[in-house]
Design an enzyme around this catalytic site. Structure first.
Site, PDB file in Angstrom:
ATOM      1  CG  ASP A   1      -2.103   0.944   1.022  1.00 24.18           C
ATOM      2  OD1 ASP A   1      -2.069   1.759   0.073  1.00 24.18           O
ATOM      3  OD2 ASP A   1      -3.070   0.869   1.805  1.00 24.18           O
TER       4      ASP A   1
HETATM    5  C1  BGC Z   1      -4.916   3.414   0.216  1.00 20.83           C
HETATM    6  C2  BGC Z   1      -5.017   2.372  -0.881  1.00 20.83           C
HETATM    7  C3  BGC Z   1      -4.899   3.045  -2.221  1.00 20.83           C
HETATM    8  C4  BGC Z   1      -3.583   3.802  -2.269  1.00 20.83           C
HETATM    9  C5  BGC Z   1      -3.326   4.492  -3.593  1.00 20.83           C
HETATM   10  C6  BGC Z   1      -3.718   4.309   0.054  1.00 20.83           C
HETATM   11  O1  BGC Z   1      -3.801   5.392   0.916  1.00 20.83           O
HETATM   12  O2  BGC Z   1      -4.885   2.762   1.464  1.00 20.83           O
HETATM   13  O3  BGC Z   1      -6.226   1.683  -0.782  1.00 20.83           O
HETATM   14  O4  BGC Z   1      -4.996   2.103  -3.245  1.00 20.83           O
HETATM   15  O5  BGC Z   1      -3.605   4.784  -1.263  1.00 20.83           O
HETATM   16  O6  BGC Z   1      -4.154   5.579  -3.757  1.00 20.83           O
END
Ligand code: BGC
Length: 779
Positions: free
Chosen positions: A276
């Protein structure tokens, strides 16, 4: 010779047993063998979003490339044109493709469909419909030049306050796994990828980058990992996204046990794992764990990997393996295949499907004296801010930049109703003024400091009374929104605010005095308290957050054009305190150990102990006889269904059991029924929930009097529980009761079968063992 013949036969008959990335592996390995060390490191350290304030210290992690191909995407992989590898684009998120709708010096627009949120889609219990949504969502991914959509989200809704519950499907792993499978199959049908997330046990936002989820092996295998296991085995997602949190002491993105032993060895995952965004702390540990791609890539991670290779604390073979899996993924992408994307997906057609899906996942919670569908009423008084500013989906990365959202009042008007004009003027002016005072903030500002919703407008009693006289009925919308970064709270969120309670009281009293009905629409991504006020109104429709066609879909259900067939995939408790996880949510904080973390925010070490074990959601409520407001699986229809002639292929289990059931529409209008198959398993060896969902099916649209026979197939794994000491899935010997219900508490038919001798279904690796004793709940 014999083996050769067998292998040839296997190849002939099962040419697709391996997924595409597996087939690309050899070629990928060869390409990696031609790369310099720098090139490999560039590959594993991805490229992130261009977000002004968030630019990395030390410049872009991968110097010399930009990620402008699709503005608003969350990141890209590094291009190595000398090896024929283009940059590939990954973009959020579960409810639709998240990209910037407008571009500099470009008159075209790049809006995407805001689909109903995941929770609504799961409430359809309709895998065919969800697969169709997936196909259309994936088409937008492909036609906008994106290679992977960062979804679906599939964490378990452990507690109602989880801010991202709208991005997730259910409190139940089978619903989660089956709906996610349909979604992944649909999206990937287009030749683009998915990233199932957040692997694993990311059930809260509070301290999400520092919380250690302490969970027993059994609860992990049966509840938190099971949905992921199903989707990996049944849909082969191209990628998996590890989560932010720690699990039993180790960051998931740094956990070899989770990402290699469980995901790859136990389950056979062949794809790529990405972090993530900014997840985890130790890039080298991430490489070793099998977390191939570090998103969005930072100069620090780049340096850490380079240093570790140079001082030999990271074997280059590990890096080669990570890079190979990334290249195998790249070789499968539309970018590599030079797909000429159109930037013109058929948004009109997708809106039609979004409306259909939305109406099919709304849950009719209450309908006294057939208040719904609306038969005679023509003039409707719409109350509640959200009636005029309907919420299509949640916030954060799970939000979509759609062109429009049809509000409830617009939907009612489109359906031919007259909506009270004076109320419309009053609410519109109030909301206009609120928005003017709270201008739209950037994504990051909003993340750090979310704008509160406008408080519920208080109307004076004279207006309400005059509307009770002039209108035929009232609708009141209660709206809730949430998203990543901040969990929900009980006061004025899970519970209604005083103003909302007052609105329901006053409108109900005034309209009922005139013999007119009051309907409440819940426009929320998750669970709210309903028990204290539902008796005051005639009907309650849970519309969830239904995507861009919101108001039209609500009107379809209110008018009876669509007969509601959604069922809850999450329990609605009477009060928050009834929730067993409440005493362990969001866990303990160790404030004295706080450090400065991501984007200068305070990072507080924390832990959340899953003392409820496997008793999550209905597994708890039903087993411990805690009556919920609306139970798992619940949902009303405008018609009735009769269940009869349950038949088992055998009264003893021999590896597989086929169960059939006849369902008849006994009412006066056409409708669909979701039949849920629960099983109560023998408990002589292990403490088990009263019943667990093992299969479900939705009928076709049945006309009055029409009957359909549904079939359910039960295999040994579905009977099995996880026996910790043996580290194995075991189906215990004894008598099993099949319970076919219209909800988890409304069981209409039962049957039993026996298993003579226990079956050791599957032995798995003993990993992810908690390092502390958990005082787990027992029956
Ligand atoms: C989130 C993810 C997301 C990623 C990219 C993160 O803050 O937890 O779910 O895919 O950002 O935007």
């Amino acid at each position: 010779m014999k083996y050769l013949m067998q292998s040839i036969a296997l190849l002939l008959f099962f040419p697709f047993v391996n997924n595409a990335q597996e087939n690309n592996y050899t070629k990928a390995k060869e390409l990696v063998s031609k790369m310099t060390l720098d090139e490999k490191i560039n590959l594993v350290v991805g490229m992130g979003m261009k977000m002004g304030a968030m630019n990395m210290p030390g410049g872009a992690p991968n110097v010399g490339q930009t990620m402008d191909k699709v503005p608003g995407a969350a990141g890209t992989t590094f291009a190595l044109p000398q090896l024929g590898l283009p940059t590939t684009v990954v973009a959020d998120g579960p409810a639709g493709l998240r990209i910037e709708p407008k571009r500099v010096n470009d008159a075209n627009t790049y809006y995407a469909t805001a689909w109903p949120v995941a929770t609504l889609l799961a409430s359809t219990w309709d895998v065919k419909l969800v697969e169709q949504v997936g196909k259309a969502m994936g088409n937008e991914v492909k036609e906008y030049g994106v290679d992977v959509i960062l979804g679906p989200g599939m964490n378990i809704m452990r507690n109602p306050l989880g801010a991202r519950n709208f991005e997730y499907y259910s409190e139940d792993p089978l619903v989660t796994g089956k709906i996610a499978t349909a979604m992944v199959n649909g999206i990937q049908w287009n030749g683009v990828g998915t990233s199932v997330k957040h692997f694993a046990v990311n059930n809260q936002e509070t301290n999400r980058n520092s919380v250690d989820a302490i969970v027993s092996e059994r609860a992990l295998r049966e509840i938190y990992l099971r949905g992921f296991e199903l989707v990996v085995k049944e849909a082969k997602p191209w990628t998996v996204m590890s989560s932010y949190n720690l699990l039993n002491g180790t960051y998931t993105s740094q956990s070899y046990d989770l990402l290699t032993t469980v995901l790859r060895k136990d389950w056979g995952f062949k794809g790529m794992v990405m972090t993530d965004w900014f997840g985890g702390k130790d890039a080298v540990a991430q490489m070793k764990a099998g977390n191939d791609l570090l998103m969005p890539g930072t100069p620090q991670k780049r340096k850490a990997i380079t240093d570790a290779i140079n001082n030999k604390t990271l074997d280059v073979k590990v890096l080669d393996e990570n890079a190979t899996r990334i290249v195998a993924y790249i070789l499968e992408t539309p970018a590599f295949k030079k797909y000429a994307f159109s930037n013109k997906p058929d948004l009109k057609q997708h809106a039609v499907l979004a409306r259909e899906a939305a109406a099919n996942g709304m849950v009719l919670l209450k309908n006294n004296n057939t208040a719904l569908p609306i038969i005679a009423a023509k003039n409707i008084a719409a109350f509640g801010n959200t009636s005029y500013d309907f919420i299509s989906g949640g916030t954060g990365s799970g939000d979509v930049n759609e062109e429009y959202t049809i509000s409830l009042v617009e939907g009612l008007q489109n359906a031919g109703y007259t909506v009270d004009a004076e109320l419309k003027t009053i609410y519109s002016a109030y909301l206009y003024d609120y928005k003017a005072k709270h201008p739209k903030k950037s994504f990051i500002e909003e993340f750090v400091n979310p704008t509160p919703n406008a408080s519920e407008l208080l109307l004076n009693n004279a207006i309400i009374s005059s509307k009770a006289a002039s209108s035929d009925m009232a609708v009141i919308t209660i709206g809730r929104n949430a998203g990543e970064g901040k969990d929900r709270v009980v006061l004025n969120d899970f519970n209604l605010s005083k103003a909302e309670q007052q609105l329901i009281d006053e409108v109900s009293t005034a309209f009922h005095a005139k013999g007119k009905k009051v309907v409440v629409i819940i426009n929320a991504g998750g669970v709210i308290e309903v028990a204290s006020w539902r008796d005051k109104v005639d009907a309650v429709l849970l519309a969830w957050q239904p995507g861009l066609e919101a108001g039209n879909a609500v009107a379809d259900v209110l008018s009876g054009k669509v007969n509601p067939s959604g069922k809850l995939a999450v329990t609605f408790p009477v009060k928050y305190e009834d929730e067993i996880t409440a005493k362990n949510f969001p866990g303990k904080e160790f404030k004295e150990k706080a450090v400065t973390g991501f984007m200068g925010q305070k990072e507080i070490p924390a832990e959340v102990t899953h003392e409820e074990g496997v008793y999550v959601g209905y597994r708890y409520y039903n087993t411990f006889n805690v009556k919920p407001a609306y139970e798992f699986g619940y949902g009303l229809s405008y018609t009735n269904f009769d269940y009869k002639n349950v038949k088992l292929s055998s009264s003893t289990f021999k590896g597989k059991l086929v169960i059939t059931l006849e369902v008849t529409n006994t009412g006066t209008v056409a409708g669909k029924e979701v039949v849920q198959l629960y099983i109560a398993a023998p408990t002589n060896k292990l403490d088990k929930p009263n019943e667990e969902l093992k299969a479900f099916a939705k009928t076709d649209l049945l006309q009055p009097g029409q009957t359909q026979t549904l079939q359910f197939v039960i295999d040994a794994k579905l009977l099995a529980s996880f026996h910790t000491a043996a580290s194995a899935w075991v189906a215990d010997a004894g008598t099993y009761t099949v319970k076919l219900g219209t909800s988890s508490l409304a069981i209409k038919q039962t049957a039993t079968f026996t298993l003579a001798k226990e079956i050791l279904v599957e032995k798995v690796n003993k990993v992810l063992v908690p390092t502390v004793t958990i005082n787990e709940l027992k029956k």
